[in-house]
Design an enzyme around this catalytic site. Sequence first.
Site, short mmCIF file in Angstrom:
data_model
loop_
_atom_site.label_atom_id
_atom_site.label_comp_id
_atom_site.label_asym_id
_atom_site.label_seq_id
_atom_site.Cartn_x
_atom_site.Cartn_y
_atom_site.Cartn_z
N TRP A 1 -16.52 11.22 -13.06
CA TRP A 1 -15.43 10.71 -11.71
C TRP A 1 -14.46 12.18 -11.49
O TRP A 1 -14.60 12.05 -10.20
CB TRP A 1 -14.09 9.75 -11.87
CG TRP A 1 -13.42 9.98 -13.18
CD1 TRP A 1 -13.58 10.38 -14.73
CD2 TRP A 1 -12.13 11.19 -12.81
NE1 TRP A 1 -12.68 10.59 -14.97
CE2 TRP A 1 -11.62 11.58 -14.51
CE3 TRP A 1 -11.65 11.45 -12.48
CZ2 TRP A 1 -10.35 12.30 -14.96
CZ3 TRP A 1 -10.36 12.03 -12.26
CH2 TRP A 1 -9.88 12.72 -14.22
N GLU B 1 0.60 -1.04 0.28
CA GLU B 1 0.20 -0.22 0.05
C GLU B 1 1.17 1.37 0.17
O GLU B 1 0.62 2.34 -0.87
CB GLU B 1 -0.98 -0.29 1.46
CG GLU B 1 -2.00 -1.71 0.90
CD GLU B 1 -2.58 -0.74 -0.01
OE1 GLU B 1 -3.89 0.40 -0.25
OE2 GLU B 1 -3.19 -1.99 -0.86
N ASN C 1 -10.54 2.46 3.60
CA ASN C 1 -10.18 2.85 2.35
C ASN C 1 -11.35 1.85 1.16
O ASN C 1 -11.58 2.15 0.00
CB ASN C 1 -8.65 2.44 2.01
CG ASN C 1 -8.13 2.08 0.78
OD1 ASN C 1 -8.02 3.23 -0.55
ND2 ASN C 1 -7.74 0.61 0.43
N TRP D 1 2.44 2.11 -4.08
CA TRP D 1 0.77 2.32 -4.44
C TRP D 1 1.33 4.70 -4.39
O TRP D 1 1.09 4.44 -4.99
CB TRP D 1 -0.44 1.97 -4.02
CG TRP D 1 -0.90 1.09 -4.19
CD1 TRP D 1 -1.18 -0.31 -4.00
CD2 TRP D 1 -1.69 1.23 -5.90
NE1 TRP D 1 -2.39 -1.04 -4.61
CE2 TRP D 1 -2.66 -0.62 -5.41
CE3 TRP D 1 -2.15 1.74 -6.91
CZ2 TRP D 1 -3.35 -0.88 -7.55
CZ3 TRP D 1 -2.32 1.56 -7.59
CH2 TRP D 1 -2.87 0.04 -7.99
N TRP E 1 -19.72 10.39 -20.11
CA TRP E 1 -20.86 10.85 -18.02
C TRP E 1 -22.39 11.51 -18.63
O TRP E 1 -22.76 12.24 -18.85
CB TRP E 1 -20.11 10.95 -17.21
CG TRP E 1 -18.44 10.55 -17.10
CD1 TRP E 1 -17.76 11.29 -17.90
CD2 TRP E 1 -18.44 9.27 -17.09
NE1 TRP E 1 -16.61 10.91 -17.78
CE2 TRP E 1 -17.11 9.24 -17.25
CE3 TRP E 1 -19.09 8.58 -16.42
CZ2 TRP E 1 -16.58 7.94 -16.74
CZ3 TRP E 1 -18.33 7.45 -15.53
CH2 TRP E 1 -16.90 6.75 -15.95
N TRP F 1 -9.70 7.55 -7.87
CA TRP F 1 -10.70 7.64 -8.84
C TRP F 1 -10.51 7.67 -10.36
O TRP F 1 -11.72 6.98 -11.00
CB TRP F 1 -11.47 9.20 -8.77
CG TRP F 1 -11.87 9.41 -7.36
CD1 TRP F 1 -11.14 10.10 -6.53
CD2 TRP F 1 -13.11 9.42 -7.21
NE1 TRP F 1 -12.57 9.72 -5.18
CE2 TRP F 1 -13.89 9.98 -5.95
CE3 TRP F 1 -14.37 8.87 -8.38
CZ2 TRP F 1 -14.88 10.51 -5.39
CZ3 TRP F 1 -15.42 8.66 -7.72
CH2 TRP F 1 -15.87 8.74 -6.72
#
Length: 480
Positions: free
Chosen positions: A363, A279, A345, A282, A310, A386
């Site tokens: 988004w 993590e 998370n 990331w 969208w 996102w």
Amino acid sequence: MHAALVWFRRDLRHFDHAALHHALRHAQKVHCVFVFDRDILDALPSREDRRVGFIHHAVTELDAALDALARATGGRGAGLIVRHGRAVEEIPRLARALGVDQVCTNRDYEPAAITRDSRVAEALAADGIGFVDFKDQVIFERDEVLTQGNAPFSVFTPYRNAWLKKLDSFFVQAYPVEKHAGALAPKPEGERIPALDELGFGAGNLAELRMPLGVTGGRVLFEAFKGRIDRYKRTRDFPAVKGVSYLSTHLRFGTVSIRELVAYAWQHGGEGAETWLSELVWRDFYHMILWHHPRVVETTFKPEYARVQWDDAPELFAAWCEARTGYPLVDAAMRQINQTGYMHNRLRMIVASFLTKDLGVDWRLGERYFADHLIDFDLAANNGGWQWAASTGCDAQPYFRIFNPVTQSEKFDPEGRFIRRYVPELERVPNKFVHAPWTMGGIDQSAAGVRIGTDYPAAVVDHASARARTLARFGVVKGG
């Protein structure tokens, strides 16, 4: 070097600090400054923003810690010079007034920060003052982890593998400060830290922060997590369980050291520590992506998905923001962020998938909402997360990965403990209905003391229908 000025930003600690370490080693006298930057603060949507309270507390604690460091080495005391203004003006002005040779700071990777630092460096250069920055908030930055073809990675797993292969003791060694602290300069006479209300923010927002604060708080949280780290892999996805580290805000503002966290996870070993280390990788990955591809701030990482159409659905977006989608785990998660400024998370992935894949909303609207409400908001991680959820970003998985909000709820909050904590209307709803309460009949609703559509919203969309629309939406772009 006669004198240096260390500019603190998102690194609000007095230990293992790259810029402070280098300044103390090379300058006879080191001043320290923090700027409550009006270019940032004036753009915040609320005068009750919890982040300002977090920063203010951390700055106050840092001021005292620097003073204690100086006195412990026989100095007359030190501390932070604090300014409230535009950093592009305040830093050059202070550097001139103090007569320093160089301004030292830790590197930032956000486009706006890069522009700001370039302007500060230009202004300083005009006065013959140097500007130098250091890597501090990540383990590997920019071009330090590349593919075998010397290109930046675009998918996480091979990046992580290369990152781990490159990791050794050199990259996680601390930057000692204490043994050089005798060079810390006393604060100018009359310097003080302005109160929150003097900055234009409500003093009450500090009381709303439901976490330990400052370096002290970061240490408390890290020590507590060490006792749970071996269970991290098994517990991290369950929001009703104390499974995660809760260090994200402290990482965001640098009240903990990323090197210390990585070193601990790396040396501790085991599946829990290895999963947590992944993590943290990331985090480096998304900062690398932002630095190489600053366009992601405005558009999709995958260029072809910029053509995704969208829906214009303000009423659905409002239902998502206001936690009245009728999907209990989604609503509980949105109430968590609205009430506390934090969201687990796993829930971030669920609500992001729901907004983009079930509601069909862009988004970028969700990303902006998180940016306005999360205490731990970090542009690189927020944007990356996102775009991952929307299938427009750095992801090897195809667009037809669509979370089912009911099955996610059943899997990660099986007894509805988290749901009931934030959605007390459903407190008496049996477990078999709590994940999809619209499936209750009238008798069951009466027994549970809740009317769906009155006391708690009916589902705003049907997931199966929404999933079909999402596949069609992306299929147009892919030519399917």
